[in-house]
Design a protein around this motif. Structure first.
Motif, PDB file in Angstrom:
ATOM      1  N   ALA A   1       1.134  -1.410  -0.355  1.00 18.99           N
ATOM      2  CA  ALA A   1      -0.040  -0.279  -0.365  1.00 18.99           C
ATOM      3  C   ALA A   1       1.199   1.297   0.151  1.00 18.99           C
ATOM      4  CB  ALA A   1      -1.041  -0.097   1.268  1.00 18.99           C
ATOM      5  N   GLY A   2       2.009   1.005   0.884  1.00 23.63           N
ATOM      6  CA  GLY A   2       2.862   2.594   0.725  1.00 23.63           C
ATOM      7  C   GLY A   2       2.609   3.319   1.618  1.00 23.63           C
ATOM      8  N   ALA A   3       3.567   4.830   1.842  1.00 25.06           N
ATOM      9  CA  ALA A   3       3.503   5.328   2.279  1.00 25.06           C
ATOM     10  C   ALA A   3       2.641   6.504   3.036  1.00 25.06           C
ATOM     11  CB  ALA A   3       4.625   6.128   2.587  1.00 25.06           C
ATOM     12  N   THR A   4       1.830   6.684   1.722  1.00 22.74           N
ATOM     13  CA  THR A   4       0.361   7.464   1.557  1.00 22.74           C
ATOM     14  C   THR A   4      -0.229   7.641   1.637  1.00 22.74           C
ATOM     15  OG1 THR A   4       0.190   6.470  -1.214  1.00 22.74           O
ATOM     16  CG2 THR A   4       2.222   8.431  -0.405  1.00 22.74           C
ATOM     17  N   VAL A   5      -0.518   5.516   1.760  1.00 23.14           N
ATOM     18  CA  VAL A   5      -1.661   4.801   2.781  1.00 23.14           C
ATOM     19  C   VAL A   5      -1.745   4.860   3.813  1.00 23.14           C
ATOM     20  CG1 VAL A   5      -3.567   2.883   2.327  1.00 23.14           C
ATOM     21  CG2 VAL A   5      -2.744   3.860   0.401  1.00 23.14           C
ATOM     22  N   VAL A   6      -0.184   4.181   4.824  1.00 19.27           N
ATOM     23  CA  VAL A   6      -0.216   3.584   5.486  1.00 19.27           C
ATOM     24  C   VAL A   6       0.691   4.274   6.760  1.00 19.27           C
ATOM     25  CG1 VAL A   6      -0.618   1.078   4.819  1.00 19.27           C
ATOM     26  CG2 VAL A   6       1.294   2.131   5.538  1.00 19.27           C
ATOM     27  N   SER A   7       1.112   5.712   6.127  1.00 18.12           N
ATOM     28  CA  SER A   7       2.633   6.143   7.149  1.00 18.12           C
ATOM     29  C   SER A   7       1.483   7.119   8.587  1.00 18.12           C
ATOM     30  CB  SER A   7       3.006   7.413   6.683  1.00 18.12           C
ATOM     31  OG  SER A   7       3.958   8.000   7.082  1.00 18.12           O
ATOM     32  N   GLY A   8       2.163   6.716  10.138  1.00 19.30           N
ATOM     33  CA  GLY A   8       1.558   7.847  10.891  1.00 19.30           C
ATOM     34  C   GLY A   8      -0.041   7.086  11.027  1.00 19.30           C
ATOM     35  N   LYS A   9      -0.549   5.662  10.581  1.00 23.02           N
ATOM     36  CA  LYS A   9      -1.242   4.730  10.833  1.00 23.02           C
ATOM     37  C   LYS A   9      -1.252   3.491  11.992  1.00 23.02           C
ATOM     38  CE  LYS A   9      -3.849   7.094   7.272  1.00 23.02           C
ATOM     39  NZ  LYS A   9      -4.685   6.680   6.008  1.00 23.02           N
ATOM     40  N   THR A  10      -2.702   3.213  12.595  1.00 22.76           N
ATOM     41  CA  THR A  10      -2.449   1.889  13.604  1.00 22.76           C
ATOM     42  C   THR A  10      -3.925   1.086  12.713  1.00 22.76           C
ATOM     43  OG1 THR A  10      -1.926   2.976  15.578  1.00 22.76           O
ATOM     44  CG2 THR A  10      -2.500   0.738  16.136  1.00 22.76           C
ATOM     45  N   PHE A  11      -3.667  -0.185  12.753  1.00 20.41           N
ATOM     46  CA  PHE A  11      -4.881  -1.238  12.094  1.00 20.41           C
ATOM     47  C   PHE A  11      -4.478  -2.438  12.857  1.00 20.41           C
ATOM     48  CE2 PHE A  11      -2.494   1.136   8.517  1.00 20.41           C
ATOM     49  CZ  PHE A  11      -3.560   1.328   7.668  1.00 20.41           C
ATOM     50  N   LEU A  12      -6.214  -2.490  13.570  1.00 22.38           N
ATOM     51  CA  LEU A  12      -6.467  -4.139  13.937  1.00 22.38           C
ATOM     52  C   LEU A  12      -6.344  -4.987  13.226  1.00 22.38           C
ATOM     53  CD1 LEU A  12      -6.938  -4.777  16.941  1.00 22.38           C
ATOM     54  CD2 LEU A  12      -8.971  -3.652  17.273  1.00 22.38           C
ATOM     55  N   ILE A  13      -6.269  -5.780  13.547  1.00 19.69           N
ATOM     56  CA  ILE A  13      -6.039  -7.037  12.541  1.00 19.69           C
ATOM     57  C   ILE A  13      -6.383  -8.528  12.896  1.00 19.69           C
ATOM     58  CG2 ILE A  13      -4.324  -8.593  10.887  1.00 19.69           C
ATOM     59  CD1 ILE A  13      -4.581  -5.648  10.078  1.00 19.69           C
ATOM     60  N   SER A  14      -7.609  -8.604  13.076  1.00 17.91           N
ATOM     61  CA  SER A  14      -7.401 -10.542  13.087  1.00 17.91           C
ATOM     62  C   SER A  14      -8.951 -11.220  11.851  1.00 17.91           C
ATOM     63  CB  SER A  14      -9.141 -10.352  14.686  1.00 17.91           C
ATOM     64  OG  SER A  14      -9.925  -9.977  13.835  1.00 17.91           O
ATOM     65  N   ASP A  15      -9.070 -12.309  12.184  1.00 16.46           N
ATOM     66  CA  ASP A  15     -10.036 -13.291  11.355  1.00 16.46           C
ATOM     67  C   ASP A  15     -11.239 -12.777  11.797  1.00 16.46           C
ATOM     68  OD1 ASP A  15     -10.172 -14.516  12.971  1.00 16.46           O
ATOM     69  OD2 ASP A  15      -9.560 -16.323  13.405  1.00 16.46           O
ATOM     70  N   GLY A  16     -12.114 -11.666  12.006  1.00 11.51           N
ATOM     71  CA  GLY A  16     -12.872 -12.026  12.550  1.00 11.51           C
ATOM     72  C   GLY A  16     -13.719 -12.828  13.705  1.00 11.51           C
ATOM     73  N   ASN A  17     -13.531 -13.858  13.555  1.00 11.01           N
ATOM     74  CA  ASN A  17     -14.291 -14.623  14.320  1.00 11.01           C
ATOM     75  C   ASN A  17     -13.618 -15.399  15.266  1.00 11.01           C
ATOM     76  OD1 ASN A  17     -16.022 -17.038  14.009  1.00 11.01           O
ATOM     77  ND2 ASN A  17     -14.293 -18.652  13.614  1.00 11.01           N
ATOM     78  N   PRO A  18     -13.964 -13.976  16.601  1.00 14.26           N
ATOM     79  CA  PRO A  18     -13.483 -14.197  17.858  1.00 14.26           C
ATOM     80  C   PRO A  18     -14.143 -15.904  18.675  1.00 14.26           C
ATOM     81  CG  PRO A  18     -14.938 -13.110  18.081  1.00 14.26           C
ATOM     82  CD  PRO A  18     -14.277 -13.555  16.307  1.00 14.26           C
ATOM     83  N   LEU A  19     -12.910 -16.585  19.265  1.00 17.03           N
ATOM     84  CA  LEU A  19     -14.041 -17.676  20.561  1.00 17.03           C
ATOM     85  C   LEU A  19     -13.587 -18.162  21.130  1.00 17.03           C
ATOM     86  CD1 LEU A  19     -12.536 -20.752  17.392  1.00 17.03           C
ATOM     87  CD2 LEU A  19     -14.346 -19.942  17.644  1.00 17.03           C
ATOM     88  N   THR A  20     -14.179 -18.084  22.596  1.00 18.32           N
ATOM     89  CA  THR A  20     -13.950 -18.496  23.515  1.00 18.32           C
ATOM     90  C   THR A  20     -12.735 -19.475  23.844  1.00 18.32           C
ATOM     91  OG1 THR A  20     -15.545 -20.803  24.367  1.00 18.32           O
ATOM     92  CG2 THR A  20     -16.735 -18.385  24.600  1.00 18.32           C
ATOM     93  N   ARG A  21     -12.321 -19.981  25.082  1.00 18.05           N
ATOM     94  CA  ARG A  21     -11.283 -21.018  25.363  1.00 18.05           C
ATOM     95  C   ARG A  21     -12.252 -22.352  24.802  1.00 18.05           C
ATOM     96  NH1 ARG A  21     -10.907 -16.450  29.004  1.00 18.05           N
ATOM     97  NH2 ARG A  21      -8.020 -15.773  29.375  1.00 18.05           N
TER      98      ARG A  21
END
Length: 281
Positions: free
Chosen positions: A228-248
């Protein structure tokens, strides 16, 4: 929320814009070549979008160089060196994925890597720091949904969060990007493996929620950030998961269906309803 989908879209846009020209900054240093770093090196070398790029894996010692080279495979574009061997060398793109456990001063190590290993955003490359969703702390006794803008705990009261919070501050200050990764796993590595093979009871409530992310998908997120490059991601924070949380309990139930865990049994969970149930993202 900004998950992997945003990276893919941003990377696609960036690639279309740059298709008529040579890709800038055709090199990447991967600092920390454990499971995540090694997966990223393999994906960089295998991806047609990064054809011609040189990849350097950087480690603290030479102890695992042979095994890293064997896993990544033979490729003239790849080399693995120690940090000492890279003194004075700067790279257009850097991904820092070494864990806090290897450093007495983790934020200091991250900032030193930024200033001494990365050329900076002016050259069009990016610095990517693989942080953790654990930065939010354990959560409350009731379910909490978090995103990139959710408040963080007071670093004075949480040593683990403090390391990540201060490291992220250094990255953002210098124009890098932070990827807050969910709980990483492979079939052989992760909380499920410990719970089902250690023979020990599990601390934490059985309905406590865990957000998950395969190591290869985490590496893919870092790769997309570079593309994506610096123009898209510089200075930013992203939260990454598979979107499928599970219990223990759900994690253990799914794992026990796998051939290599089939002889195991459900562990005892020691957590009570008064303990944190976790976070969803």
């Amino acid at each position: 929320m900004m998950f992997l989908t945003q990276f893919v879209v941003a990377a696609s846009i960036f690639w279309q814009l740059s298709s008529a020209m040579s890709v800038p900054s055709p090199e990447c240093a991967v600092v920390g070549c454990g499971v995540l770093g090694t997966s990223l090196c393999k994906q960089l070398l295998a991806s047609p979008e990064f054809a011609g790029w040189k990849v350097t894996g950087i480690t603290k010692t030479k102890n695992r160089h042979e095994s890293i080279l064997a896993e990544v495979g033979s490729d003239d574009r790849f080399q693995v060196k120690t940090g000492d061997e890279c003194q004075g060398v700067k790279f257009n793109n850097v991904v820092f994925c070494a864990p806090p456990s290897g450093f007495e001063d983790y934020p200091g190590a991250v900032e030193e890597c930024i200033t001494k290993t990365w050329v900076g955003p002016s050259e069009g490359g990016v610095f990517v720091f693989t942080s953790s969703g654990g930065i939010y702390g354990p959560g409350e006794s009731t379910m909490v949904v978090v995103n990139e803008d959710s408040p963080l705990p007071d670093p004075e009261g949480n040593a683990r969060s403090a390391r990540l919070i201060n490291a992220e501050k250094a990255v953002i200050k210098h124009g890098g990007a932070c990827l807050r990764l969910a709980g990483l796993y492979t079939m052989e590595r992760g909380a499920h493996n410990f719970w089902l093979t250690s023979g020990k009871d599990v601390s934490g409530r059985e309905d406590g929620v865990i957000n998950l992310l395969h190591y290869d998908d985490a590496a893919g997120a870092a790769l997309a950030a570079i593309l994506a490059g610096a123009t898209v991601v510089s200075g930013k924070t992203f939260l990454i998961s598979d979107g499928n949380p599970l219990t223990r309990r759900q994690i253990c139930e799914h794992t026990l269906k796998a051939k290599q865990y089939r002889e195991g049994s459900m562990p005892k969970f020691l957590g009570s309803d008064a303990e944190p149930i976790g976070k969803i993202y």
